[in-house]
Design a protein around this motif. Structure first.
Motif, mmCIF file in Angstrom:
data_model
loop_
_atom_site.group_PDB
_atom_site.id
_atom_site.type_symbol
_atom_site.label_atom_id
_atom_site.label_comp_id
_atom_site.label_asym_id
_atom_site.label_seq_id
_atom_site.Cartn_x
_atom_site.Cartn_y
_atom_site.Cartn_z
ATOM 1 N N ILE A 47 0.810 -1.226 0.000
ATOM 2 C CA ILE A 47 0.000 0.000 0.000
ATOM 3 C C ILE A 47 0.843 1.275 0.000
ATOM 4 O O ILE A 47 0.392 2.329 -0.483
ATOM 5 N N ILE A 48 2.059 1.234 0.541
ATOM 6 C CA ILE A 48 2.865 2.452 0.709
ATOM 7 C C ILE A 48 3.047 3.237 -0.605
ATOM 8 O O ILE A 48 2.802 4.439 -0.636
ATOM 9 N N PRO A 49 3.463 2.607 -1.721
ATOM 10 C CA PRO A 49 3.638 3.411 -2.941
ATOM 11 C C PRO A 49 2.323 3.921 -3.532
ATOM 12 O O PRO A 49 2.328 4.889 -4.288
ATOM 13 N N LEU A 50 1.201 3.278 -3.205
ATOM 14 C CA LEU A 50 -0.101 3.714 -3.728
ATOM 15 C C LEU A 50 -0.681 4.870 -2.921
ATOM 16 O O LEU A 50 -1.641 5.510 -3.353
ATOM 17 N N SER A 51 -0.100 5.144 -1.746
ATOM 18 C CA SER A 51 -0.668 6.140 -0.839
ATOM 19 C C SER A 51 -0.652 7.542 -1.438
ATOM 20 O O SER A 51 -1.540 8.353 -1.142
ATOM 21 N N GLY A 52 0.348 7.861 -2.261
ATOM 22 C CA GLY A 52 0.427 9.189 -2.870
ATOM 23 C C GLY A 52 -0.772 9.464 -3.773
ATOM 24 O O GLY A 52 -1.411 10.522 -3.691
ATOM 25 N N TRP A 53 -1.085 8.502 -4.647
ATOM 26 C CA TRP A 53 -2.238 8.639 -5.551
ATOM 27 C C TRP A 53 -3.541 8.696 -4.749
ATOM 28 O O TRP A 53 -4.423 9.508 -5.028
ATOM 29 N N LEU A 54 -3.656 7.845 -3.717
ATOM 30 C CA LEU A 54 -4.867 7.825 -2.894
ATOM 31 C C LEU A 54 -5.063 9.155 -2.158
ATOM 32 O O LEU A 54 -6.190 9.642 -2.044
ATOM 33 N N ALA A 55 -3.968 9.758 -1.673
ATOM 34 C CA ALA A 55 -4.057 11.041 -0.961
ATOM 35 C C ALA A 55 -4.493 12.156 -1.912
ATOM 36 O O ALA A 55 -5.240 13.054 -1.517
ATOM 37 N N ARG A 56 -4.030 12.106 -3.161
ATOM 38 C CA ARG A 56 -4.450 13.115 -4.138
ATOM 39 C C ARG A 56 -5.914 12.945 -4.513
ATOM 40 O O ARG A 56 -6.661 13.902 -4.640
ATOM 41 N N ALA A 57 -6.350 11.685 -4.681
ATOM 42 C CA ALA A 57 -7.725 11.420 -5.103
ATOM 43 C C ALA A 57 -8.730 11.736 -3.990
ATOM 44 O O ALA A 57 -9.749 12.385 -4.229
ATOM 45 N N PHE A 58 -8.449 11.292 -2.766
ATOM 46 C CA PHE A 58 -9.423 11.426 -1.676
ATOM 47 C C PHE A 58 -9.146 12.610 -0.750
ATOM 48 O O PHE A 58 -9.997 12.953 0.062
ATOM 49 N N SER A 59 -7.949 13.176 -0.840
ATOM 50 C CA SER A 59 -7.416 14.217 0.055
ATOM 51 C C SER A 59 -6.747 13.542 1.254
ATOM 52 O O SER A 59 -7.111 12.428 1.643
ATOM 53 N N THR A 60 -5.788 14.268 1.814
ATOM 54 C CA THR A 60 -5.030 13.751 2.962
ATOM 55 C C THR A 60 -5.958 13.453 4.136
ATOM 56 O O THR A 60 -5.851 12.414 4.795
ATOM 57 N N ARG A 61 -6.889 14.358 4.380
ATOM 58 C CA ARG A 61 -7.795 14.230 5.526
ATOM 59 C C ARG A 61 -8.655 12.972 5.430
ATOM 60 O O ARG A 61 -8.706 12.157 6.357
#
Length: 499
Positions: A47-61
């Protein structure tokens, strides 16, 4: 958010010291119970490398609240696990949710805070990243002894809920980019999951399965290589990659990731070697081991108060060189100990290593992420954290393999000197036999022989572990050769995305 990743990192190691009790509670075999650890690590790395894309799509919060909430829920499920398969599934999901939190916090440092405050925030997060794995086995052993192994997961519930509520209420870093959900690179996700999952499995299980003597390991190695090549081609050629590997075009980021990989190798390997040394050679229990290894954490905390102000006053390259040299020196000193070495002989090598870690972590973190544009930090943070974790996984696999080979060689060398032709061996055997006979043992000669065998095995292990510490020291001394490629990163420059 920092407390959230403290829980996630703590849970990697907290279970390690209590696997035997969990094994008994779930009626599992010794080989099966290791999957409780392996499942968590494999899912986290995926999951670690996918976290950047997920944070952009859903927002950090939103991502952090979902991750922390999922982690807390899976902790409760681990308490309620009814057999081994259910526990492995819950631990895998726990690792998945926990792994998504870690790079998100690193990214927030370089997008939420102005450059002048970034070093202080790196120290706070660095303390968590480095102290949590040290505290894990000690806290785990204590909770299991005083309460039960289920307490290892129960302690996550109340903090997890509070972290979710606080993050939702107070964190405002960015807005969701919902458009990204319309162009998801599903094939890229599959390649990444298969590649990292297979690679982590090979590194975790390879030693137990005698590496390529196992068909299973050969198969998953082939899968890892094939999917890794497919992933590289896919992510470098499509318009909207799930993981942007072009970040490695930035020299600072590439050098920072390389140094992070080496630091991960050293940190995780030492977390493995120290308890083995203290348990196998010194015969200490988990509480005593905790009293020994807490020295590293204490000096990491102490160094934070020195390294923080110092990073603004001296060249970051000099700071990194001091950190690498100190870490190497601590490892070398640890490799000169014997069975008779006491607490204070173990104290100073750990003190020097612990004090040096922040001097490595601060400049490496700033080098990797501190000069990137804000829009690239989330993706880059995932890749940076991945390299550190892979460094740890590879370091542990190599350390395990080397220890097996060195142990055999050292024992064989010692055995050559304990022969019927050796007067020293006869004198030792005679003295032990006489002492045991005086104690009233019926078969004193056989008992004496067993004691000599045990002493030879113990000394072989001391030689092996000392060699491992010396190898680590040489690796960190050799890392100083990378210094010409390290750029100076000022505390007053870097990502100008504070808002």
């Amino acid at each position: 958010m920092v407390f959230g990743i403290f829980m996630a990192i703590l849970d990697i190691q907290i279970v390690a010291s209590s696997l035997e009790q969990i094994q008994a509670g779930l009626s599992a075999t010794k080989d099966e119970i290791t999957w409780v650890q392996t499942a968590y690590l494999v899912a986290e790395v995926v999951i670690i490398p996918l976290s950047g894309w997920l944070a952009r799509a859903f927002s950090t919060r939103i991502l952090f609240v979902l991750s922390c909430g999922g982690f807390t829920l899976m902790s409760l499920c681990c308490v309620l696990a009814w057999n081994l398969p259910s526990m492995v599934v819950f631990r895998a999901f726990q690792g998945l949710f926990g792994g998504a939190m870690i790079p998100t916090v690193f990214a927030v440092i370089y997008t939420l805070f102005p450059p002048r405050l970034q070093p202080a925030m790196v120290i706070v997060v660095g303390m968590v990243v480095m102290v949590a794995p040290t505290a894990g086995p000690v806290l785990g052993g204590y909770l299991t002894e005083v309460v039960s192994w289920k307490a290892l997961f129960l302690i996550n519930l109340a903090p997890g809920v509070l972290v979710c509520l606080a993050t939702w209420q107070f964190v405002r870093v960015d807005e969701p980019e919902w458009d990204l959900l319309k162009k998801i690179d599903f094939l890229g996700i599959v390649y990444i999951v298969v590649f990292l999952g297979s690679a982590q499995f090979v590194l975790e299980e390879g030693v137990k399965e005698q590496w390529f003597e196992s068909r299973e390991i050969v198969f998953f190695t082939f899968v890892a290589v094939a999917s890794g090549m497919a992933m590289l081609y896919r992510e470098l050629t499509i318009d909207h990659p799930i993981v942007d590997l072009w970040a490695f075009r930035n020299r600072n980021f590439t050098v920072g990731c390389t140094l992070g990989f080496i630091l991960g190798t050293g940190m995780f390997t030492l977390m493995f070697l120290m308890p083995v040394y203290l348990a196998s050679v010194k015969g200490l229990n988990s509480l005593q081991i905790g009293q020994y290894i807490m020295v590293t954490g204490m000096f990491q905390l102490l160094s934070a108060f020195v390294a923080g102000p110092l990073v603004k006053r001296i060249d970051s390259r000099l700071m990194l060189a001091l950190g690498l040299s100190g870490f190497a020196l601590g490892c070398w000193m640890n490799g000169n100990l014997t069975y008779d070495s006491g607490y204070w002989e173990f104290f100073w090598p750990q003190a020097i290593r612990g004090f040096s870690l922040m001097y490595c972590f601060l400049p490496i973190n700033s080098l990797a992420l501190g000069t990137l544009p804000p829009e690239e930090v989330k993706n880059a943070s995932g890749l940076y954290n991945l390299t550190r974790n892979l460094g740890g996984a590879i370091g542990l696999a190599v350390a395990n393999t080397l220890m097996i080979q060195l142990n055999k060689g050292n024992y064989a060398a010692l055995r050559e000197h304990v022969t019927a032709a050796s007067p020293e061996a006869w004198a030792l055997l005679g003295g032990l036999s006489q002492r045991l006979s005086g104690a009233g043992l019926p078969d004193a000669d056989l008992a004496a022989l067993k004691q000599v065998y045990g002493m030879a095995m113990r000394e072989a292990e001391v030689l092996t572990l000392n060699t491992m510490f010396h190898i680590l020291a040489l690796v960190f001394f050799a890392t100083l050769l990378l210094m010409p490629w390290v750029s100076k990163v000022s505390a007053d420059s870097g990502a100008s995305g504070g808002h």
